[in-house]
Design a protein around this motif. Structure first.
Motif, short mmCIF file in Angstrom:
data_model
loop_
_atom_site.label_atom_id
_atom_site.label_comp_id
_atom_site.label_asym_id
_atom_site.label_seq_id
_atom_site.Cartn_x
_atom_site.Cartn_y
_atom_site.Cartn_z
N GLU A 155 0.70 -1.31 0.01
CA GLU A 155 0.02 0.01 0.04
C GLU A 155 0.81 1.39 0.09
OE1 GLU A 155 -2.93 -0.23 -0.63
OE2 GLU A 155 -4.25 -1.75 0.27
N GLY B 73 1.64 3.59 -3.53
CA GLY B 73 1.30 4.80 -3.09
C GLY B 73 -0.18 4.86 -3.14
N ARG B 74 -0.99 3.84 -2.73
CA ARG B 74 -2.27 3.94 -2.53
C ARG B 74 -2.52 4.36 -1.02
NH1 ARG B 74 -1.81 -1.38 -5.38
NH2 ARG B 74 -1.48 -2.32 -3.31
N ARG C 16 -2.09 7.06 0.34
CA ARG C 16 -2.59 8.65 0.28
C ARG C 16 -3.96 8.65 -0.41
NH1 ARG C 16 1.87 12.56 -1.70
NH2 ARG C 16 1.36 11.75 -3.96
N LEU C 17 -4.20 7.81 -1.23
CA LEU C 17 -5.64 7.83 -1.96
C LEU C 17 -6.60 7.25 -1.24
CD1 LEU C 17 -6.46 8.68 -4.72
CD2 LEU C 17 -6.14 6.58 -5.46
N LEU C 18 -6.33 6.06 -0.36
CA LEU C 18 -7.42 5.79 0.45
C LEU C 18 -7.63 6.39 1.83
CD1 LEU C 18 -5.60 1.97 0.58
CD2 LEU C 18 -8.02 2.80 -0.44
N MET C 19 -6.55 7.14 2.28
CA MET C 19 -6.75 7.99 3.49
C MET C 19 -7.49 9.17 3.03
SD MET C 19 -2.97 7.61 5.50
CE MET C 19 -3.62 8.86 6.78
N VAL C 20 -7.44 9.83 1.78
CA VAL C 20 -8.17 10.86 1.35
C VAL C 20 -9.64 10.50 1.25
CG1 VAL C 20 -8.56 12.56 -0.74
CG2 VAL C 20 -6.23 11.97 0.27
N GLN C 21 -9.80 9.40 0.74
CA GLN C 21 -11.34 8.61 0.46
C GLN C 21 -11.64 8.44 2.03
OE1 GLN C 21 -11.51 9.17 -2.61
NE2 GLN C 21 -13.03 7.43 -2.79
N GLY C 22 -10.89 8.59 3.07
CA GLY C 22 -11.66 8.47 4.35
C GLY C 22 -11.46 7.49 5.39
N ILE C 23 -10.52 6.53 4.89
CA ILE C 23 -10.02 5.54 5.90
C ILE C 23 -8.95 6.16 6.81
CG2 ILE C 23 -8.32 4.19 4.25
CD1 ILE C 23 -9.87 1.68 5.54
N LEU D 159 -6.89 0.73 8.28
CA LEU D 159 -6.61 0.05 7.11
C LEU D 159 -5.54 -1.32 7.36
CD1 LEU D 159 -6.09 0.15 3.74
CD2 LEU D 159 -3.92 1.41 4.41
N SER E 54 -0.05 9.98 11.23
CA SER E 54 0.34 11.33 11.36
C SER E 54 1.39 11.72 10.46
CB SER E 54 0.74 11.87 12.65
OG SER E 54 1.70 11.21 13.05
N PRO F 58 2.13 9.64 7.14
CA PRO F 58 1.84 8.53 6.28
C PRO F 58 2.96 8.59 4.88
CG PRO F 58 0.21 10.14 5.67
CD PRO F 58 1.14 10.86 6.76
N LEU F 59 3.63 9.64 4.70
CA LEU F 59 4.42 9.57 3.72
C LEU F 59 5.79 9.00 3.78
CD1 LEU F 59 3.62 13.21 2.11
CD2 LEU F 59 2.82 11.10 1.74
N PHE G 295 -1.12 15.65 4.94
CA PHE G 295 0.05 14.57 5.11
C PHE G 295 1.44 15.30 5.43
CE2 PHE G 295 -2.14 11.99 1.33
CZ PHE G 295 -2.96 11.31 2.41
N VAL H 245 -10.57 16.66 5.33
CA VAL H 245 -9.83 16.27 4.02
C VAL H 245 -10.72 15.05 3.55
CG1 VAL H 245 -7.97 15.07 2.91
CG2 VAL H 245 -7.59 16.79 4.53
N SER H 246 -11.08 14.11 4.57
CA SER H 246 -11.89 12.91 3.87
C SER H 246 -13.18 13.40 3.42
CB SER H 246 -11.87 11.84 5.06
OG SER H 246 -12.31 12.28 6.00
N SER I 82 -2.31 4.84 -8.46
CA SER I 82 -2.16 3.44 -8.13
C SER I 82 -3.46 2.71 -7.73
CB SER I 82 -1.11 3.45 -7.02
OG SER I 82 -0.08 3.82 -7.28
N PHE J 297 -12.86 1.94 -3.84
CA PHE J 297 -12.38 3.37 -3.22
C PHE J 297 -13.72 3.96 -3.19
CE2 PHE J 297 -8.44 2.42 -5.18
CZ PHE J 297 -7.43 2.97 -4.41
N ILE K 253 -14.77 2.78 0.48
CA ILE K 253 -14.04 3.13 1.42
C ILE K 253 -14.75 4.62 1.82
CG2 ILE K 253 -11.75 4.26 2.25
CD1 ILE K 253 -11.66 1.06 2.20
N ALA K 254 -14.98 5.42 0.71
CA ALA K 254 -15.60 6.56 1.36
C ALA K 254 -16.90 6.91 1.69
CB ALA K 254 -15.51 7.62 0.00
N LYS L 36 -16.77 11.26 -5.83
CA LYS L 36 -16.83 11.49 -4.14
C LYS L 36 -17.49 12.74 -4.14
CE LYS L 36 -13.67 12.12 -0.25
NZ LYS L 36 -12.47 12.13 0.18
#
Lengths: 471, 233
Positions: free
Chosen positions: A150, A154-155, A157-164, A169, A468, A470-471, B50, B72-73, B84, B98, B101-102, B148
């Motif tokens: 993950e 690089g997934r 970041r995308l997953l966390m922006v989606q709210g998880i 995770l 806090s 994640p990168l 981030f 953000v979310s 990815s 995805f 998840i949202a 979204k």
């Protein structure tokens, strides 16, 4: 959480390498279950046949002198626990047959190791070895790749922006892998039960449930720790290397080191020293001031006094039988003293080894696996003690017959009838129930639970910290 | 909706952002134009929460993203330069995952329509993503962001790997979303695409905006000239 879990499984089911690895692992476990059960069945059949033959010989001995029969002796066969198909435990080295005779307490012989060069070199391949060594390794690699991919892809970041959240995770992945390990475990145990066709006795069900529980806790420790190392480490490979190093330390170094330390702290006497001390006590007296000849004289005097006669020939009974029983009872005291302290040392060793589980949960799992399967040292010693208790009754019956059966002193040619021998019961032994031994394994359970708490806390802290950054 | 006040961000000795000021409002498309290492991705990572600014303040809908992750979310959609996805899932399954998840649940048919709307051919939608080109993966990423229905869109080189026709479709889509009230910040070094898409353009150099322009006031040629001049200096 469910989505993450299902996604992980979907990923595995669609990955050819994983499918082959999983099928191979389960296939090996099924084969080992089959061969393990067959082995237990064959050995149990051999035990049953040997018991029948020994009894048959005993019942066809014809009129015999009881003391001759005491030398002829009998055998105690250790019955196999159904779960020994899963975990052989100490049976590998401890043996399963004990010869019972007058004057001497023999050792249990006929261990698997003593009968097979292959086993003595490499040990048998049992399902427990795969479940204790290979499956955790499989879990370590699987957890590492599940978490690290993950990040590397690089997934995250995308997953966390989606709210998880990051902890959710990672925990979802841990849960997916843990459930997979449970499936492997349940398939193995279920196949053993199915092949065995074992009756659903309460004790067997309890033991099976506890085996599942112990392994399940251990697998959750392994997956949680691996995932938390992945979350702690900024560099992917370092977490894998670290977890593999921990695994090697748990698996190889700590058990050897602990064994060496415990042996040093609580040494067991050598076989020579032990038997010579027994011999010494028997001839010179337990306290060193009560030699055999003096004991015999004192005993003779007490018998003459009890029967109010001057000479042994005047006794209405056979003095030899009484003397042999007295000697036997003295021998028992010597055995109790020496084996008692031997058992004590063994117990101290076991307690110390169990404490090592505080830093090595693998040790606790092994101890529990053997204990629950009824193949540990405690179960073996229980058999040995019960067999010795039977030997005492058995020999006493023969000595009593020699003394009171109708013969006179010095009449070694006197023979008891076959009916008398037929009336002596065989050694009947059933494995102790788990509840009888449960308290012995409390420390192991405590260690596993403690490690589970540590692993889950480590996972919680590591993933929270990583969230806090994640990168 | 996006407010960056005098933000600096340093990685040990390297200063990535140096007193960056930026405001992007509702219905606006703001393009950050800059060379590699100018601080575009750092700006986006700060907005995604981030990274934490070394100094200065960042607000997303009035909240600090590195403090309140829910802002953000709950409000942001993000399209990275390289989307990815899970290679063993199909495009539609990735979108479903995805979205799930949202907390967004749509029928397979609805998801397929979104993918088609984002330019992914129907014949590929049920194929594993491992068979996709970079542009096709990018389209799935756009579909994830689109589904979204976010108030703020952060795009890091969104047209990277897209063919000209797909790039045009993306431009149209972003304009449509902005017209519906979305606040869009895109980082790019594609001068043409930036001018075509954005309302305002900020030229970022060494972590600070050195020039801010209205896209309508500048021709492609002038923009290129200005940009090259700044890069040279």
């Amino acid at each position: 959480m469910i989505q993450i879990l299902l996604n992980e499984w979907k990923g595995w089911s669609r990955t050819g390498q994983f499918r082959w690895l999983f099928v191979g692992l389960v296939g090996v476990l099924l084969l080992l279950s089959y061969f393990g059960v067959q082995d237990v069945r064959n050995r149990q059949a051999l035990v049953d046949q040997s018991k029948r033959e020994v009894r048959e010989q005993w019942e066809n001995m014809g009129p015999t002198n009881p003391h001759g029969a005491a030398h002829y002796g009998s055998y105690a066969f250790k019955p196999l626990n159904s779960l020994s198909a899963l975990d052989e435990g100490v049976n590998l080295t401890a043996g399963s047959v004990l010869r019972l005779e007058g004057h001497v307490q023999n050792e249990v012989v006929h261990s698997a190791q003593s009968q097979s060069a292959f086993i003595s070199y490499f040990g048998p391949l049992k399902a427990s070895i795969v479940l204790q060594v290979i499956v955790p390794l499989f879990m370590i690699f699987l957890t590492y790749y599940a978490v690290k991919s993950e990040h590397e892809q690089g997934r995250v970041r995308l997953l966390m922006v989606q709210g998880i959240t990051y902890p959710k995770l990672v925990f979802g992945k841990v849960l997916a892998i843990w459930i997979l390990s449970l499936i492997i475990l349940l398939v193995t145990l279920g196949s053993q039960i199915a092949i065995f066709g074992a009756g659903l006795e309460a004790d067997f069900l309890l033991r099976s449930a506890l085996i599942v529980l112990a392994y399940a806790v251990f697998y959750l420790i392994i997956t949680s720790l691996t995932a938390s190392f992945c979350a702690w480490a900024s560099q992917g490979a370092s977490s894998l290397t670290f977890m593999l190093a921990v695994w090697v330390v748990w698996l190889i170094f700590l058990p050897k080191l602990a064994g060496w330390y415990v042996e040093k702290q609580h040494p067991l006497p050598s076989r020579e020293a032990f038997t010579s001390a027994m011999r010494e006590d028997r001839s010179k007296g337990i306290d060193g001031h009560n030699p055999a000849d003096e004991r015999e004289q004192a005993f003779k005097d007490s018998v003459l006094m009890a029967y109010d006669v001057q000479h042994l020939d005047s006794l209405p009974i056979n003095y030899d039988g009484l003397l042999m029983q007295a000697d036997e009872e003295y021998g028992n005291k010597v055995w109790d003293k020496h084996f008692g302290s031997l058992f004590e040392v063994m117990q101290r060793q076991k307690t110390n080894l169990q404490l090592v589980g505080l830093i090595n949960p693998y040790g606790s799992l092994r101890s529990l696996s053997m204990g629950i399967s009824g193949t540990d040292q405690w179960s073996h010693l229980h058999f040995q003690k019960e067999a010795e208790a039977y030997r005492r009754v058995f020999i006493k019956e023969l000595n009593d017959e020699h003394a009171y059966g109708g013969s006179k002193n010095g009449d070694w040619g006197w023979k008891a009838e076959q009916e008398f021998f037929n009336g002596i019961e065989d050694f009947h032994y059933t494995n102790p129930r788990y509840t009888q031994a449960a308290r012995i394994y409390q420390q192991d359970w405590f260690n596993l639970i403690l490690w589970l708490v540590i692993a889950l806390m480590s996972l919680g802290v590591a993933t929270k910290k990583r969230e806090s950054k994640p990168l | 909706m996006i407010e960056i006040n005098n933000v600096t961000k340093s990685y040990k000795a390297n200063l990535a952002l140096n007193g960056l000021n930026l405001k992007v409002g509702k219905g606006e498309i703001y393009a950050l134009l800059g060379s590699n290492g100018a601080g575009k991705t750092t700006t986006i990572n700060l907005l995604l929460g981030f990274l934490e600014p070394s100094s200065g303040e960042i607000f997303l809908n009035g909240s600090k993203p590195h403090v309140d992750r829910k802002v953000v979310s709950g409000n942001v959609a993000y399209i990275p330069e390289n989307v990815s996805l899970y290679p063993y899932l199909s495009g539609v399954e990735n979108l479903d995952y995805f979205c799930g998840i949202a907390g967004i649940h749509k029928s397979k048919q609805a998801l397929k329509e979104i993918l088609t709307g984002c330019g992914l051919q129907e014949s590929f939608q049920d194929k594993k993503v491992s068979e996709y080109s970079k542009g096709m993966r990018q389209k799935v990423g756009i579909a994830i962001a689109y589904t979204k229905d976010a108030k703020v869109l952060l795009l890091d080189e969104p047209a990277s790997g897209l063919d000209p026709s797909a790039s045009n479709e993306l431009t149209a889509l972003l304009k449509k979303l902005a017209s519906e009230g979305a606040c869009i910040l895109m980082a790019s070094h594609d001068l043409f695409r930036v001018r075509e898409t954005a309302n305002r353009i900020g030229i970022l150099k060494q972590g600070a905006i050195v020039e801010e322009l209205d896209a309508a006031d500048v021709t492609a040629g002038t923009l290129e000239e200005m940009y090259l001049q700044y890069m040279k200096n």
